[in-house]
Scaffold this motif. Structure first.
Motif, mmCIF file in Angstrom:
data_model
loop_
_atom_site.group_PDB
_atom_site.id
_atom_site.type_symbol
_atom_site.label_atom_id
_atom_site.label_comp_id
_atom_site.label_asym_id
_atom_site.label_seq_id
_atom_site.Cartn_x
_atom_site.Cartn_y
_atom_site.Cartn_z
ATOM 1 N N ALA A 72 21.815 55.535 98.659
ATOM 2 C CA ALA A 72 20.975 54.390 99.006
ATOM 3 C C ALA A 72 20.736 53.559 97.758
ATOM 4 O O ALA A 72 20.775 54.043 96.642
ATOM 5 C CB ALA A 72 19.639 54.872 99.574
ATOM 6 N N ALA A 73 20.483 52.282 97.967
ATOM 7 C CA ALA A 73 20.213 51.415 96.831
ATOM 8 C C ALA A 73 18.964 51.840 96.082
ATOM 9 O O ALA A 73 18.741 51.469 94.943
ATOM 10 C CB ALA A 73 20.065 49.970 97.316
ATOM 11 N N ALA A 74 18.127 52.653 96.730
ATOM 12 C CA ALA A 74 16.874 53.080 96.100
ATOM 13 C C ALA A 74 17.092 54.143 95.031
ATOM 14 O O ALA A 74 16.156 54.533 94.366
ATOM 15 C CB ALA A 74 15.926 53.638 97.150
ATOM 16 N N GLU A 75 18.344 54.631 94.886
ATOM 17 C CA GLU A 75 18.586 55.678 93.908
ATOM 18 C C GLU A 75 19.723 55.249 92.985
ATOM 19 O O GLU A 75 20.854 55.689 93.144
ATOM 20 C CB GLU A 75 18.928 56.989 94.605
ATOM 21 C CG GLU A 75 18.916 58.196 93.682
ATOM 22 C CD GLU A 75 19.014 59.496 94.456
ATOM 23 O OE1 GLU A 75 18.118 59.719 95.286
ATOM 24 O OE2 GLU A 75 19.969 60.248 94.252
ATOM 25 N N PRO A 76 19.462 54.363 92.027
ATOM 26 C CA PRO A 76 20.507 53.883 91.130
ATOM 27 C C PRO A 76 21.127 55.037 90.342
ATOM 28 O O PRO A 76 20.441 55.979 89.949
ATOM 29 C CB PRO A 76 19.757 52.917 90.198
ATOM 30 C CG PRO A 76 18.510 52.566 90.928
ATOM 31 C CD PRO A 76 18.152 53.771 91.723
ATOM 32 N N GLU A 111 29.254 60.486 87.676
ATOM 33 C CA GLU A 111 27.810 60.308 87.725
ATOM 34 C C GLU A 111 27.138 61.263 86.735
ATOM 35 O O GLU A 111 27.305 62.474 86.816
ATOM 36 C CB GLU A 111 27.306 60.572 89.138
ATOM 37 C CG GLU A 111 25.837 60.307 89.339
ATOM 38 C CD GLU A 111 25.430 60.617 90.767
ATOM 39 O OE1 GLU A 111 25.168 61.801 91.059
ATOM 40 O OE2 GLU A 111 25.403 59.684 91.589
ATOM 41 N N LEU A 112 26.372 60.716 85.802
ATOM 42 C CA LEU A 112 25.704 61.523 84.784
ATOM 43 C C LEU A 112 24.218 61.684 85.075
ATOM 44 O O LEU A 112 23.598 62.646 84.604
ATOM 45 C CB LEU A 112 25.897 60.892 83.404
ATOM 46 C CG LEU A 112 27.342 60.631 82.978
ATOM 47 C CD1 LEU A 112 27.377 60.071 81.560
ATOM 48 C CD2 LEU A 112 28.185 61.884 83.083
ATOM 49 N N ALA A 113 23.632 60.740 85.796
ATOM 50 C CA ALA A 113 22.211 60.828 86.113
ATOM 51 C C ALA A 113 21.899 59.851 87.234
ATOM 52 O O ALA A 113 22.646 58.889 87.481
ATOM 53 C CB ALA A 113 21.362 60.515 84.878
ATOM 54 N N THR A 114 20.793 60.096 87.929
ATOM 55 C CA THR A 114 20.272 59.135 88.899
ATOM 56 C C THR A 114 18.799 58.915 88.585
ATOM 57 O O THR A 114 18.145 59.752 87.954
ATOM 58 C CB THR A 114 20.399 59.652 90.347
ATOM 59 O OG1 THR A 114 19.663 60.870 90.473
ATOM 60 C CG2 THR A 114 21.848 59.898 90.712
ATOM 61 N N VAL A 115 18.303 57.760 88.990
ATOM 62 C CA VAL A 115 16.896 57.435 88.771
ATOM 63 C C VAL A 115 16.277 57.041 90.110
ATOM 64 O O VAL A 115 16.717 56.068 90.747
ATOM 65 C CB VAL A 115 16.727 56.300 87.747
ATOM 66 C CG1 VAL A 115 15.238 55.991 87.553
ATOM 67 C CG2 VAL A 115 17.373 56.652 86.417
ATOM 68 N N THR A 116 15.299 57.810 90.542
ATOM 69 C CA THR A 116 14.552 57.460 91.755
ATOM 70 C C THR A 116 13.415 56.524 91.354
ATOM 71 O O THR A 116 12.575 56.886 90.525
ATOM 72 C CB THR A 116 13.972 58.713 92.425
ATOM 73 O OG1 THR A 116 15.041 59.612 92.711
ATOM 74 C CG2 THR A 116 13.262 58.344 93.708
#
Length: 659
Positions: free
Chosen positions: A582-586, A648-653
């Motif tokens: 989702a776009a909410a989790e860059p 993918e190294l990380a995601t930001v909520t």
């Protein structure tokens, strides 16, 4: 079974290198009837071993334990009965200890004496050596052990602007231009730190900064019997951050008289250190004063760009190296050397010019090289070769020869246009655009041109054409893996068109295709009459008609690789590009293949927008990934982990949704 030619200089030669240069050296050795031994690290994907009669496994581990291990290389030579070792370039080619180790083992080193390597490896001693033979150096202050006070005083005498250079330097590290005396102390402190970190030696010297500098180098050959000749010059002014990109021979700047003078200066440079073998003397030349070349340094090895000299002189430099190392006198005299026509070389790198020239990587899924009159390809990859961050990002050299400089450039642009390489993003399109620049066409070069104009040139890519080619070529095949194809009834002039949605690194585009005329039943059709509209998310629109469609195209798990005249481009379905999130989790994806060298935050930490999350390093280049929004970070890679481009190294909520 290999049969050594009776007149071969050696029975067996070991090549202490890899990739395209090992393949190129092997070609000449086999032509001379010499048995070829290669070496290879266990995890090295290079195909050079296929060009050797025998390959010795160096095991696995860091470079110091494989290609840079003098003990392992000498042992491999002894084990296989090699009488000589060719070091190629890079690795151990300019290592005086390696040259001595070969001598002590009774193995011929296909290169100069260790003493010449040592003298020319220190820029201060090199300056003194060539000055003793009357060769001009850039005005400056260069003595061992100068402290900052002495350098500051010397700079006042030399005059600003000045260039700070490490004595043991190379590749531009530790070099700083200073235009004002007030900035010199800080610049010296910075240069010392960088020199100490890169070379283990913080000795500095200062030269006058040459305005409108051009980089011109001269190829020399010297035998063990006192004969030294030069084979003309190469111009290497088109470089980025001191890394050469385009090289040519001869230089478009010099007159015949200036060519003879700089050639003689190179010969005297070689004599100043008792040089033996093939070497290159590099000069810095002010564009407005080509009759005053200044000695810069000497490379005591074969150069990457040696093919352009071979193409204009007809001399095989590797053969000359081998014969000289075997003790043979030069069969060539200076009067035998004549320059015929013009040659230009382009270095094909695994890098993405549109992303700031970051290194790329991947597996070569398909490739095709252009062939034709005056074209030479020296490649270090093949079908299935994995290109990573452990070795140099140069994967091939494309070289063209012509009767004139204009013809050579046109042939080179054509060879780049007609080649393709799927699976790895390269600088092919950038090279074609660079060669079309007016200043390049006119030969009005300087070493800072790409650093000034590279971003502009790289921005002129052909992503729109790639979308259009992919949609047009695939419109009747409708492969399910592309996902987003629909027949939505869009019409122009009553004809039914198709709509495709594709993505690349720049975003998503909607592509609408309408056939003007039915395509011929010909799989080799060069051009199809179509009306194609590529609409970007920002509302911009590109239109294409009579689109050139060449066969090179490949549907792969990552998307569709498309050949265009200006570069090989990967286009993919938006869902795949966004990895279904989702776009909410860059997400933070690695911009290049490399190693995670630092995690700046812990998993689950709250981060601010722009805060550093993870650092990735490849080819001595470090890239910091930062939080795109404020929120809670989820780290998906560990320090020291090898990662691929796009991983993918990380995601930001985002903060408001983290709860």
């Amino acid at each position: 079974m290999h049969h050594t030619a009776p007149d071969a200089p050696f029975r067996t030669v070991l090549i202490a290198n890899r990739g395209e240069i090992a393949i190129r050296i092997a070609r000449t050795l086999r032509e001379l009837g010499i048995r070829v031994v290669g070496v290879r690290a266990a995890d090295d994907p290079s195909p050079h071993g296929e060009h050797c009669d025998e390959v010795v496994d160096l095991g696995s581990g860091p470079l110091r334990d494989t290609y840079l291990s003098i003990d392992w290389i000498i042992a491999a030579a002894r084990e296989t009965g090699a009488q000589a070792i060719h070091p190629g370039y890079g690795f151990l080619s300019e290592n005086a200890a390696f040259a001595r180790a070969c001598e002590e083992a009774g193995i011929a080193f296909i290169g100069p004496p260790a003493s010449a390597i040592e003298t020319m490896g220190d820029k201060i001693s090199a300056r003194h050596a060539v000055e003793s033979r009357g060769v001009a150096t850039v005005p400056g202050i260069a003595e061992p052990g100068l402290d900052d006070a002495a350098l500051i005083a010397g700079a006042e005498r030399v005059g600003f602007p000045v260039l700070i250079k490490p004595a043991a330097g190379g590749g531009g590290k530790g070099m700083h231009r200073v235009d004002d005396a007030a900035d010199l102390p800080h610049a010296l402190a910075t240069a010392r730190r960088e020199a100490a970190a890169s070379f283990g030696d913080d000795t500095l010297f200062i030269e006058r900064f040459v305005t409108n500098p051009r980089h011109i180098e001269v190829q020399v050959l010297a035998d063990a019997h006192g004969h030294v000749i030069h084979l003309g010059e190469r111009e290497c002014s088109l470089q980025r951050r001191h890394q050469k990109v385009i090289e040519e021979a001869p230089s478009p700047l010099l007159t015949e008289a200036q060519r003879a003078a700089i050639g003689q200066a190179a010969v005297e440079t070689a004599r100043s250190v008792g040089y033996v073998g093939a070497g290159t003397v590099e000069f810095i030349v002010a564009g407005d004063r080509p009759d005053e070349p200044f000695f810069m340094e000497m490379n005591t090895r074969l150069q990457v760009e040696h093919p352009v000299t071979e193409m204009v002189t007809g001399v095989d430099l590797v053969e000359q190296q081998v014969r000289i190392a075997a003790g043979e006198p030069l069969a060539l005299q200076q009067d035998d050397i004549a320059l015929h026509g013009h040659a230009v070389e382009a270095r094909l790198y695994a890098e993405d010019p549109a992303a700031g020239f970051l290194p790329t990587g991947g597996t070569v899924l398909d490739l095709g090289w252009a062939w034709g009159e005056g074209i030479r390809i020296d490649a270090g990859v093949d079908h299935g070769t994995a290109v990573g961050s452990s070795y140099d990002p140069m994967i091939a050299k494309v070289i063209a020869h012509g009767a004139t400089r204009e013809e050579a450039i046109e042939r080179l642009r054509g060879a780049l246009r007609d080649s393709h390489l799927f699976g790895v993003t390269t600088n092919r399109g950038f090279l074609r655009a660079l060669l079309a620049e007016p200043v390049v066409r006119e030969g009005d070069l300087d070493t800072g041109f790409i650093d000034r104009e590279g971003a502009r040139i790289a921005a002129g890519g052909a992503a729109g054409e790639a979308f259009a080619v992919a949609a047009t070529a695939l419109q009747h095949r409708l492969p399910l893996r592309l996902g987003a194809w629909t027949d939505d009834g869009w019409r122009i002039g009553g004809a039914v068109g198709r709509v495709a949605r594709f993505a690349d690194g720049e975003g998503v585009a909607t592509v609408r295709v309408r056939e003007v005329d039915a395509p011929q039943a010909n799989p080799h059709l060069e051009v199809r009459d179509v009306d194609v509209e590529v609409r970007r998310e920002d509302g911009s629109v590109e239109r294409f008609e009579r689109l050139p469609l060449h066969r090179p195209m490949l549907v792969a798990p990552e998307g569709t690789w498309v050949w265009t005249r200006d570069g090989d481009v990967l286009v993919e379905a938006p869902a795949r590009a966004r990895r279904g999130r989702a776009a909410a989790e860059p997400t933070l994806a690695s911009p290049m293949p490399g190693t995670v060298v630092a995690l700046h935050v812990e998993d689950g930490a709250e981060v601010a927008e722009g805060q550093a999350i993870v650092s990735v390093e490849a080819m001595k280049m470090e890239h910091v990934l930062r939080a795109p929004v404020a929120g809670v970070v989820h780290v998906r890679a560990g320090a020291g982990e090898q990662v691929q481009r796009g991983q993918e190294l990380a995601t930001v909520t985002p903060m408001g949704e983290a709860a």
